[in-house]
Design a protein around this motif. Structure first.
Motif, PDB file in Angstrom:
ATOM      1  N   PRO A 195       0.813  -1.212   0.000  1.00 26.07           N
ATOM      2  CA  PRO A 195       0.000   0.000   0.000  1.00 26.07           C
ATOM      3  C   PRO A 195       0.849   1.266   0.000  1.00 26.07           C
ATOM      4  CG  PRO A 195      -0.052  -1.038   2.154  1.00 26.07           C
ATOM      5  CD  PRO A 195       0.643  -1.988   1.248  1.00 26.07           C
ATOM      6  N   GLY A 196       0.245   2.333  -0.523  1.00 21.95           N
ATOM      7  CA  GLY A 196       0.920   3.627  -0.514  1.00 21.95           C
ATOM      8  C   GLY A 196       1.003   4.189   0.891  1.00 21.95           C
ATOM      9  N   GLN A 197       1.998   5.068   1.104  1.00 22.34           N
ATOM     10  CA  GLN A 197       2.231   5.627   2.427  1.00 22.34           C
ATOM     11  C   GLN A 197       2.318   7.147   2.349  1.00 22.34           C
ATOM     12  OE1 GLN A 197       5.651   3.844   4.306  1.00 22.34           O
ATOM     13  NE2 GLN A 197       4.761   1.766   4.286  1.00 22.34           N
ATOM     14  N   GLN A 198       1.752   7.769   3.367  1.00 23.98           N
ATOM     15  CA  GLN A 198       1.846   9.208   3.552  1.00 23.98           C
ATOM     16  C   GLN A 198       2.335   9.460   4.977  1.00 23.98           C
ATOM     17  OE1 GLN A 198       1.378  11.256   1.103  1.00 23.98           O
ATOM     18  NE2 GLN A 198       1.343  13.259   2.077  1.00 23.98           N
ATOM     19  N   ARG A 199       3.527  10.056   5.099  1.00 23.75           N
ATOM     20  CA  ARG A 199       4.169  10.249   6.398  1.00 23.75           C
ATOM     21  C   ARG A 199       4.372   8.922   7.120  1.00 23.75           C
ATOM     22  NH1 ARG A 199       1.096  15.720   8.683  1.00 23.75           N
ATOM     23  NH2 ARG A 199       1.682  17.067   6.932  1.00 23.75           N
ATOM     24  N   LYS A 200       4.829   7.936   6.323  1.00 21.64           N
ATOM     25  CA  LYS A 200       5.150   6.591   6.816  1.00 21.64           C
ATOM     26  C   LYS A 200       3.928   5.895   7.425  1.00 21.64           C
ATOM     27  CE  LYS A 200       9.987   7.707   7.721  1.00 21.64           C
ATOM     28  NZ  LYS A 200      11.097   7.708   8.720  1.00 21.64           N
ATOM     29  N   ARG A 201       2.775   6.212   6.903  1.00 27.70           N
ATOM     30  CA  ARG A 201       1.538   5.585   7.384  1.00 27.70           C
ATOM     31  C   ARG A 201       0.734   5.096   6.174  1.00 27.70           C
ATOM     32  NH1 ARG A 201      -3.249   8.684  10.804  1.00 27.70           N
ATOM     33  NH2 ARG A 201      -4.704   6.917  10.886  1.00 27.70           N
ATOM     34  N   PRO A 202       0.261   3.821   6.173  1.00 25.61           N
ATOM     35  CA  PRO A 202      -0.511   3.315   5.029  1.00 25.61           C
ATOM     36  C   PRO A 202      -1.794   4.122   4.831  1.00 25.61           C
ATOM     37  CG  PRO A 202       0.217   1.520   6.435  1.00 25.61           C
ATOM     38  CD  PRO A 202       0.497   2.787   7.196  1.00 25.61           C
ATOM     39  N   VAL A 203      -2.071   4.467   3.603  1.00 20.70           N
ATOM     40  CA  VAL A 203      -3.262   5.251   3.262  1.00 20.70           C
ATOM     41  C   VAL A 203      -3.937   4.637   2.044  1.00 20.70           C
ATOM     42  CG1 VAL A 203      -2.394   7.420   4.211  1.00 20.70           C
ATOM     43  CG2 VAL A 203      -1.875   6.815   1.847  1.00 20.70           C
ATOM     44  N   ARG A 204      -5.156   5.058   1.836  1.00 24.22           N
ATOM     45  CA  ARG A 204      -5.911   4.648   0.648  1.00 24.22           C
ATOM     46  C   ARG A 204      -5.509   5.540  -0.530  1.00 24.22           C
ATOM     47  NH1 ARG A 204     -11.305   2.889   0.993  1.00 24.22           N
ATOM     48  NH2 ARG A 204     -11.872   4.810  -0.087  1.00 24.22           N
ATOM     49  N   VAL A 205      -5.312   4.904  -1.689  1.00 24.06           N
ATOM     50  CA  VAL A 205      -4.867   5.652  -2.862  1.00 24.06           C
ATOM     51  C   VAL A 205      -5.842   5.405  -4.013  1.00 24.06           C
ATOM     52  CG1 VAL A 205      -2.980   6.053  -4.480  1.00 24.06           C
ATOM     53  CG2 VAL A 205      -2.478   5.388  -2.121  1.00 24.06           C
ATOM     54  N   PRO A 206      -6.611   6.414  -4.420  1.00 29.26           N
ATOM     55  CA  PRO A 206      -7.471   6.246  -5.593  1.00 29.26           C
ATOM     56  C   PRO A 206      -6.655   6.373  -6.877  1.00 29.26           C
ATOM     57  CG  PRO A 206      -7.768   8.426  -4.646  1.00 29.26           C
ATOM     58  CD  PRO A 206      -6.824   7.706  -3.739  1.00 29.26           C
ATOM     59  N   TYR A 207      -7.069   5.615  -7.883  1.00 27.67           N
ATOM     60  CA  TYR A 207      -6.341   5.610  -9.158  1.00 27.67           C
ATOM     61  C   TYR A 207      -7.354   5.399 -10.273  1.00 27.67           C
ATOM     62  CZ  TYR A 207      -2.567   4.640 -12.504  1.00 27.67           C
ATOM     63  OH  TYR A 207      -1.709   4.693 -13.562  1.00 27.67           O
ATOM     64  N   SER A 208      -7.128   6.037 -11.402  1.00 24.01           N
ATOM     65  CA  SER A 208      -8.020   5.896 -12.561  1.00 24.01           C
ATOM     66  C   SER A 208      -7.176   5.664 -13.807  1.00 24.01           C
ATOM     67  CB  SER A 208      -8.891   7.142 -12.739  1.00 24.01           C
ATOM     68  OG  SER A 208      -8.086   8.292 -12.933  1.00 24.01           O
ATOM     69  N   ILE A 209      -7.737   4.841 -14.716  1.00 24.42           N
ATOM     70  CA  ILE A 209      -7.019   4.496 -15.945  1.00 24.42           C
ATOM     71  C   ILE A 209      -8.037   4.187 -17.035  1.00 24.42           C
ATOM     72  CG2 ILE A 209      -6.841   2.055 -15.296  1.00 24.42           C
ATOM     73  CD1 ILE A 209      -4.137   1.979 -16.717  1.00 24.42           C
ATOM     74  N   PRO A 210      -7.790   4.612 -18.277  1.00 24.96           N
ATOM     75  CA  PRO A 210      -8.706   4.266 -19.371  1.00 24.96           C
ATOM     76  C   PRO A 210      -8.324   2.933 -20.005  1.00 24.96           C
ATOM     77  CG  PRO A 210      -7.133   5.888 -20.132  1.00 24.96           C
ATOM     78  CD  PRO A 210      -6.800   5.621 -18.681  1.00 24.96           C
ATOM     79  N   VAL A 211      -9.339   2.156 -20.379  1.00 18.86           N
ATOM     80  CA  VAL A 211      -9.135   0.895 -21.106  1.00 18.86           C
ATOM     81  C   VAL A 211      -9.793   1.059 -22.471  1.00 18.86           C
ATOM     82  CG1 VAL A 211      -9.513  -1.588 -21.106  1.00 18.86           C
ATOM     83  CG2 VAL A 211      -9.151  -0.389 -18.951  1.00 18.86           C
ATOM     84  N   ASN A 212      -8.987   0.993 -23.518  1.00 18.24           N
ATOM     85  CA  ASN A 212      -9.473   1.277 -24.866  1.00 18.24           C
ATOM     86  C   ASN A 212      -9.829  -0.027 -25.581  1.00 18.24           C
ATOM     87  OD1 ASN A 212     -10.164   2.759 -27.103  1.00 18.24           O
ATOM     88  ND2 ASN A 212      -8.083   2.942 -27.871  1.00 18.24           N
ATOM     89  N   PHE A 213     -11.093  -0.133 -26.021  1.00 16.79           N
ATOM     90  CA  PHE A 213     -11.576  -1.284 -26.792  1.00 16.79           C
ATOM     91  C   PHE A 213     -11.731  -0.817 -28.249  1.00 16.79           C
ATOM     92  CE2 PHE A 213     -12.802  -2.173 -22.507  1.00 16.79           C
ATOM     93  CZ  PHE A 213     -12.709  -3.555 -22.373  1.00 16.79           C
ATOM     94  N   LYS A 214     -10.918  -1.390 -29.130  1.00 18.69           N
ATOM     95  CA  LYS A 214     -10.935  -0.959 -30.535  1.00 18.69           C
ATOM     96  C   LYS A 214     -10.845  -2.172 -31.437  1.00 18.69           C
ATOM     97  CE  LYS A 214      -8.704   2.249 -33.759  1.00 18.69           C
ATOM     98  NZ  LYS A 214      -7.604   3.230 -33.947  1.00 18.69           N
TER      99      LYS A 214
END
Length: 240
Positions: free
Chosen positions: A219-238
Motif C-alpha cells: 500500500p501507498g504511504q503518507q508520512r510513513k503511514r498506510p493510506v488509501r490511494v485512488p487511481y483511474s485508468i482508461p481501457v481502450n476497446f478498438k
C-alpha cells in the motif's frame, strides 16, 4: 344498240336504302326487346299461427323432507349458588426506576487509569499524484523511489494487455470505445471500489474484470503511514 331492259326495273338500284331501313328496324326491335320488363303478381302468403288449447305441463312429483327441530337450550337453574373465593392472591408491587430531584446519588471515585480509550484509526485517502510513497506493484520492489511511479504505471499497462479479452458479443455487434475505470488501492494492498464508465455495459464488465484481477500490492504511504490511494485508468476497446 337498243337497251333491252328498262332502267326503272333495276332491282339493285335501291338496295342500299332497303338495307339501312332493314337494319334500323332490326335494331329498334332488338332495343325494345331488351327494354321490355315483365312484373309478376305479388301474392302474399298467409301464415296462420295455430295455438293449441292444451298447455298442460307434467309437473314432477317431489317429496318434502322434514327434519327434526333442534333441541331447546338447557333451562337455567332455579337457585344460583355463590361460592366465596377464600384463596388469597399476592399482589406484585412494581417499583419505579425513575430518579426524582430528591434522589441522592453516591459519589464514585474514578481514576483515569480505569477508563479504557480505544483510538480508532481513520483511513486517510491521498491521491496518486501527490502521495509521498506510491503503491508498489509486484515486480517494482527493487526500483528506486524516484522510479516507482513510472514502474507502477508500466506494470499496470502490462497487466491490462496480458489479461485483455475482447467480449465476443461486443465484437460481433461492432461495439467499441473507451472505458474509464476508477478504483482504490486500500491500506491492505487490495483493489476495492471499482467504478466504470463507458459506451456499453459489455465493455464496462470486461474492464472491471481486468482491474479486479490485479495482484496484491504494497500500500501507498503518507508520512510513513498506510493510506488509501485512488487511481483511474482508461481501457481502450478498438476493433481492427
Amino acid at each position: 344498240m337498243q337497251v333491252k331492259k328498262n332502267p326503272k326495273a333495276d332491282l339493285n338500284r335501291n338496295s342500299g336504302l332497303y338495307f339501312v331501313m332493314g337494319l334500323t328496324l332490326v335494331l329498334f326491335l332488338t332495343w325494345r326487346a331488351l327494354e321490355y320488363k315483365s312484373y309478376e303478381d305479388n301474392q302474399e302468403d298467409i301464415v296462420q299461427l295455430v295455438v293449441g288449447d292444451n298447455l298442460d305441463e307434467d309437473v314432477p312429483v317431489t317429496e318434502t323432507i322434514r327434519t327434526a327441530p333442534p333441541p331447546p337450550p338447557p333451562a337455567a337453574p332455579e337457585v344460583i349458588e355463590v361460592i366465596e373465593d377464600t384463596e388469597e392472591i399476592e399482589e406484585t408491587v412494581i417499583e419505579s426506576t425513575e430518579i426524582s430531584q430528591e434522589t441522592v446519588v453516591d459519589d464514585v471515585d474514578l481514576n483515569a487509569s480505569d477508563i479504557d480509550v480505544e483510538e480508532e484509526e481513520e483511513e486517510i485517502t491521498v491521491p496518486f499524484a501527490i502521495i509521498e510513497t506510491v503503491p508498489i506493484f509486484p515486480g517494482c520492489e527493487s526500483v528506486s523511489k524516484a522510479e516507482q511511479r513510472a514502474c507502477f504505471q508500466e506494470k499496470m499497462q502490462e497487466h491490462i494487455i496480458k489479461n485483455f479479452n475482447y467480449p465476443k458479443t461486443a465484437e460481433e455487434l461492432g461495439i467499441q470505445g473507451r472505458v474509464f475505470v476508477q478504483f482504490v488501492i486500500g491500506t491492505d494492498g487490495y483493489v476495492t471500489e471499482i467504478k466504470t464508465r463507458g459506451p456499453d455495459l459489455l465493455l464496462e464488465k470486461e474492464a472491471k474484470r481486468i482491474i479486479a484481477s490485479l495482484p496484491k500490492m504494497i500500500p501507498g504511504q503518507q508520512r510513513k503511514r498506510p493510506v488509501r490511494v485512488p487511481y483511474s485508468i482508461p481501457v481502450n476497446f478498438k476493433l481492427l
